[in-house]
Enzyme design. Sequence first.
Site, PDB file in Angstrom:
ATOM      1  N   GLN A 150      19.419 -18.574  -1.798  1.00 27.43           N
ATOM      2  CA  GLN A 150      19.964 -18.370  -0.455  1.00 27.43           C
ATOM      3  C   GLN A 150      18.921 -18.628   0.633  1.00 27.43           C
ATOM      4  OE1 GLN A 150      20.359 -16.214  -3.035  1.00 27.43           O
ATOM      5  NE2 GLN A 150      22.272 -15.079  -2.888  1.00 27.43           N
ATOM      6  N   ASN A 157      19.575  -4.306  -1.923  1.00 26.22           N
ATOM      7  CA  ASN A 157      19.568  -5.626  -1.293  1.00 26.22           C
ATOM      8  C   ASN A 157      19.344  -6.674  -2.372  1.00 26.22           C
ATOM      9  OD1 ASN A 157      19.733  -7.112   1.260  1.00 26.22           O
ATOM     10  ND2 ASN A 157      17.626  -7.719   0.840  1.00 26.22           N
ATOM     11  N   LYS A 158      19.379  -7.926  -1.973  1.00 29.00           N
ATOM     12  CA  LYS A 158      19.245  -9.021  -2.926  1.00 29.00           C
ATOM     13  C   LYS A 158      18.031  -8.817  -3.833  1.00 29.00           C
ATOM     14  CE  LYS A 158      21.608 -11.610  -3.193  1.00 29.00           C
ATOM     15  NZ  LYS A 158      22.774 -11.541  -4.095  1.00 29.00           N
ATOM     16  N   ARG A 199      29.545 -15.015   1.539  1.00 33.93           N
ATOM     17  CA  ARG A 199      28.657 -14.006   0.967  1.00 33.93           C
ATOM     18  C   ARG A 199      27.942 -13.309   2.123  1.00 33.93           C
ATOM     19  NH1 ARG A 199      24.803 -15.947   2.943  1.00 33.93           N
ATOM     20  NH2 ARG A 199      23.576 -14.126   2.406  1.00 33.93           N
ATOM     21  N   GLY A 200      27.250 -12.216   1.781  1.00 33.07           N
ATOM     22  CA  GLY A 200      26.645 -11.368   2.806  1.00 33.07           C
ATOM     23  C   GLY A 200      27.588 -10.215   3.087  1.00 33.07           C
ATOM     24  N   ALA A 201      27.072  -8.994   3.037  1.00 34.85           N
ATOM     25  CA  ALA A 201      27.928  -7.810   3.099  1.00 34.85           C
ATOM     26  C   ALA A 201      28.863  -7.800   4.305  1.00 34.85           C
ATOM     27  CB  ALA A 201      27.063  -6.542   3.063  1.00 34.85           C
ATOM     28  N   ARG A 248      33.759  -7.949  -5.255  1.00 37.27           N
ATOM     29  CA  ARG A 248      32.321  -7.735  -5.474  1.00 37.27           C
ATOM     30  C   ARG A 248      32.035  -6.251  -5.282  1.00 37.27           C
ATOM     31  NH1 ARG A 248      27.950 -11.834  -3.289  1.00 37.27           N
ATOM     32  NH2 ARG A 248      26.894 -10.983  -5.106  1.00 37.27           N
ATOM     33  N   ASP A 287      22.786  -4.493   1.488  1.00 32.90           N
ATOM     34  CA  ASP A 287      24.196  -4.531   1.118  1.00 32.90           C
ATOM     35  C   ASP A 287      24.784  -3.129   0.981  1.00 32.90           C
ATOM     36  OD1 ASP A 287      25.233  -7.479   0.043  1.00 32.90           O
ATOM     37  OD2 ASP A 287      23.069  -7.244   0.159  1.00 32.90           O
TER      38      ASP A 287
END
Length: 348
Positions: A199, A250-251, A51-53, A94, A240
């Site tokens: 996270q 973003n998250k 995960r993470g762009a 995603r 992201d």
Amino acid sequence: MNTKHDRIRAVVWTERGVRLLDQRRLPQEETYWTATCAFEVAEAITKMVVRGAPAIGIAAAYGVVLAARARFAEANSNWKALIKTDLQDLEAARPTAVNLAWALKRMAALINGLPSDVDPENALLAEAQRIHEEDIAANRRMGELGAALIEGPAKVLTHCNTGSLATGGFGTALGVIRYAYSEGQINEVFADETRPWLQGARLTAWELLQDGIPVVLIADSVAPYLLGQGQIQWVIIGADRIAANGDIANKIGSYGLAVAARHHRVRFMVVAPTSTIDWNLPDGMGIPIEQRPPEEVLTLAGKEIAISGTKAYNPAFDVTPAHLIDVIVTEKGVVHQPSSERMKTLQV
């Protein structure tokens, strides 16, 4: 910079396939998951093994290499026609992180220029490795640029995970924190737990402690109160996707942090590579927001925490408007008080 604060790599290419640190199992287990085909890479992205762009984009690029290996073995000179399905499956894994589409577009451009009758694996692997290496170099540059804005010794707050686990290595927002900590400009890091996937609790706290950087974990709801106490000088987060005017996705929870930071006059920094910028989107209203399964909110560690029949709204991201952001840091430069005109300086 002292490299003792940069020892983690979550995505690694091997001859067998893409070796991924399974982030669903941290911090209890340090388990690795090897994807041996494009389908398994897409599954790892969807299921948040990786995960993470930036990390998603790098993993997908390596997934293209695995797809090419399989398609050339299967169909030889017809591999280009068959690999299109693999590219589509990887891109659909995603929807919000633009780095995924960016990396696949770059790999597709190379595919178009390759001969059909020659094994494409080596050429595509070299390109995927370039994407990986460029990401680490960009992160180090962003770390340097972002740290230069911090007058230390400072206390900072971060959200989600934006470090080596979310990138090719070193990190975006955590890259700034790593660099500034090594230079003595940061003396304490506060990390939001980041519900519902935690996270911050599971990944950021683990990652910082692995690299010897002290961290204080807080519940998401503590952040506005902490900002109001005057203890925090900077909120530093990743992104992201960034629209052309500087709005960022973003998250989930990032928007609320930005509102609280502005109210309490705490500076707000977004750190992301230029590959995260979607120049085709004029503003954040057009950013697609991934909706995750309601079970992620209704359960914790596999156990129900809400009565049966309860509904849940579970967007994975939110959008923070540019006017709440003090600075966007990229590898190509820094944009203060981002706007459509100021963002254009990054296109030069």
